[in-house]
Design an enzyme around this catalytic site. Structure first.
Site, PDB file in Angstrom:
ATOM      1  N   ASP A   1      58.230  13.641  35.521  1.00 12.82           N
ATOM      2  CA  ASP A   1      57.384  12.599  34.949  1.00 12.82           C
ATOM      3  C   ASP A   1      58.126  11.855  33.844  1.00 12.82           C
ATOM      4  OD1 ASP A   1      55.185  11.126  33.975  1.00 12.82           O
ATOM      5  OD2 ASP A   1      53.821  12.824  34.099  1.00 12.82           O
TER       6      ASP A   1
ATOM      7  N   GLU B   1      49.679   9.293  40.820  1.00  9.37           N
ATOM      8  CA  GLU B   1      49.909   7.986  40.194  1.00  9.37           C
ATOM      9  C   GLU B   1      50.506   6.931  41.123  1.00  9.37           C
ATOM     10  OE1 GLU B   1      48.694   7.117  37.340  1.00  9.37           O
ATOM     11  OE2 GLU B   1      48.357   8.987  36.213  1.00  9.37           O
TER      12      GLU B   1
ATOM     13  N   HIS C   1      56.491  10.817  31.354  1.00  5.67           N
ATOM     14  CA  HIS C   1      55.677  11.157  30.190  1.00  5.67           C
ATOM     15  C   HIS C   1      55.504  12.668  30.066  1.00  5.67           C
ATOM     16  CE1 HIS C   1      54.461   7.181  31.802  1.00  5.67           C
ATOM     17  NE2 HIS C   1      54.478   6.822  30.529  1.00  5.67           N
TER      18      HIS C   1
ATOM     19  N   ASP D   1      52.587  14.009  28.912  1.00  9.30           N
ATOM     20  CA  ASP D   1      51.168  14.310  29.162  1.00  9.30           C
ATOM     21  C   ASP D   1      50.694  15.467  28.295  1.00  9.30           C
ATOM     22  OD1 ASP D   1      51.154  12.239  30.958  1.00  9.30           O
ATOM     23  OD2 ASP D   1      51.373  13.496  32.721  1.00  9.30           O
TER      24      ASP D   1
ATOM     25  N   HIS E   1      44.512  11.078  31.503  1.00  5.68           N
ATOM     26  CA  HIS E   1      45.715  11.304  32.323  1.00  5.68           C
ATOM     27  C   HIS E   1      46.957  11.542  31.458  1.00  5.68           C
ATOM     28  CE1 HIS E   1      47.733   7.038  32.820  1.00  5.68           C
ATOM     29  NE2 HIS E   1      47.285   7.202  31.596  1.00  5.68           N
TER      30      HIS E   1
ATOM     31  N   ASP F   1      55.807   7.754  38.439  1.00  8.85           N
ATOM     32  CA  ASP F   1      56.418   6.960  37.380  1.00  8.85           C
ATOM     33  C   ASP F   1      57.636   7.656  36.771  1.00  8.85           C
ATOM     34  OD1 ASP F   1      55.621   8.640  35.215  1.00  8.85           O
ATOM     35  OD2 ASP F   1      53.785   7.513  34.882  1.00  8.85           O
TER      36      ASP F   1
ATOM     37  N   HIS G   1      47.017  11.358  36.920  1.00 12.22           N
ATOM     38  CA  HIS G   1      47.556  12.676  36.606  1.00 12.22           C
ATOM     39  C   HIS G   1      46.550  13.609  35.947  1.00 12.22           C
ATOM     40  CE1 HIS G   1      51.890  14.436  36.165  1.00 12.22           C
ATOM     41  NE2 HIS G   1      51.067  15.269  36.753  1.00 12.22           N
TER      42      HIS G   1
ATOM     43  N   ASP H   1      54.910  12.982  39.363  1.00 12.95           N
ATOM     44  CA  ASP H   1      54.340  11.690  39.000  1.00 12.95           C
ATOM     45  C   ASP H   1      55.347  10.625  39.413  1.00 12.95           C
ATOM     46  OD1 ASP H   1      53.548   9.342  37.632  1.00 12.95           O
ATOM     47  OD2 ASP H   1      52.586  10.505  36.045  1.00 12.95           O
TER      48      ASP H   1
END
Length: 299
Positions: free
Chosen positions: A122, A271, A124, A126, A139, A228, A99, A226
């Site tokens: 996402d 990712e 996360h 980030d 990332h 994830d 990412h 992303d």
């Protein structure tokens, strides 16, 4: 959404510590990304992959960031390519890679808009910096960098900062936020739909709110997807899986609603790690989500 699409592969795994995500662009192509988009009657031009310099892992003495010079170099190249494709009136589709490539994506895109919106799909936020990051992995920093927060060598990439305003960001699917990220979200008033909101409100209501919010304030919207963000039972081939994520069906609905909104002006998928995957399941899932975003319908 523009009918002409330029696909740019960024096979970079230098923004984090687990190898394999550099094979993401190949996995997505193998899963039929080009064919899927062509079947929806788009003119798609595959520009191939950016060449990535892969030395042994380095740690910047000043900032403690891993592979800083290589990440900067790759993102500068990406920013230039994205900028050139937008000037040709083509829609940028960027496939990674980890990412950290969003730093280059947003640098090349944002200069073409006064109020670029960003949907960060996402697990996360980030939103880490060298001071708040537990790992030094870049990332985990691209959204903070794009807000102009962090190491100046990253925030000033492509000669300007910030790339995006906090009020023009919507994070969807967050369920793993570090303390420094939570503080930054509160300080900047960033709109976040965690899994709590998605479970309580339902994905349809979340997307309706997000679309309405961005439609009011922005002149273009970049979608950063992303993998994830999805639950690892459905998308196992990611480097930083977090249990309790969005389902495949919820994600299709989100993409379908974004397609109907006609808000999205650029798109990146990141990712995908085929080494950790099961028979390219995650890349195949990602291609299905691409199809929904680009208008694929059952009827």
């Amino acid at each position: 959404m523009k009918n002409k699409i330029s696909l740019i592969g960024v096979p970079m795994d230098l923004g984090q510590s687990r190898r394999g995500v550099d094979m993401g662009p190949s996995a997505l192509r193998y899963a039929g990304a080009i064919e899927k988009i062509e079947s929806l009657e788009y003119d798609i031009h595959d520009l191939g992959d950016i060449a990535i310099n892969r030395p042994a892992t380095t740690v910047d003495k000043e900032s403690n960031l891993k592979n800083l010079e290589q990440v900067i170099e790759a993102n500068e190249t990406l920013a230039r390519m994205v900028d050139e494709e937008i000037q040709k009136d083509r829609f940028p589709l960027i496939v990674g890679g980890d990412h950290s490539i969003a730093i280059g994506s947003l640098a090349g895109i944002s200069k073409h808009y006064k109020n670029l919106g960003v949907i960060w799909y996402d697990a996360h936020g980030d939103l880490n910096t060298s001071e708040t990051s537990p790992s030094g992995n870049i990332h985990g920093m691209p959204l903070a960098v794009s807000l102009g927060i962090g190491d100046e060598r990253l925030t000033n990439l492509f000669g300007y900062a910030p790339k995006v305003k906090p009020e023009n960001i919507v994070i969807i699917g967050a369920r793993s936020l570090d303390p420094g990220e939570r503080e930054l979200i509160r300080e900047k008033g960033i709109k976040v739909y965690t899994m709590h909101e998605i479970d309580r409100m339902g994905m349809s209501a979340v997307m309706e709110e997000a679309i309405h919010y961005l439609k009011e304030n922005t002149d273009g919207v970049h979608l950063s997807l992303d993998l994830d963000g999805l639950d690892p039972t459905e998308a196992p081939g990611v480097g930083t899986p977090v249990l309790g994520g969005m389902t495949y069906r919820e994600s299709h609905l989100a993409m379908e609603m974004l397609s109907d909104s006609e808000l999205i002006t650029s798109f990146e998928v990141v990712e995908v790690n085929p080494i950790l995957d099961e028979k390219n399941k995650t890349a195949t899932l990602a291609v299905g989500l691409m199809g929904s975003l680009f208008g694929e319908k059952l009827k």
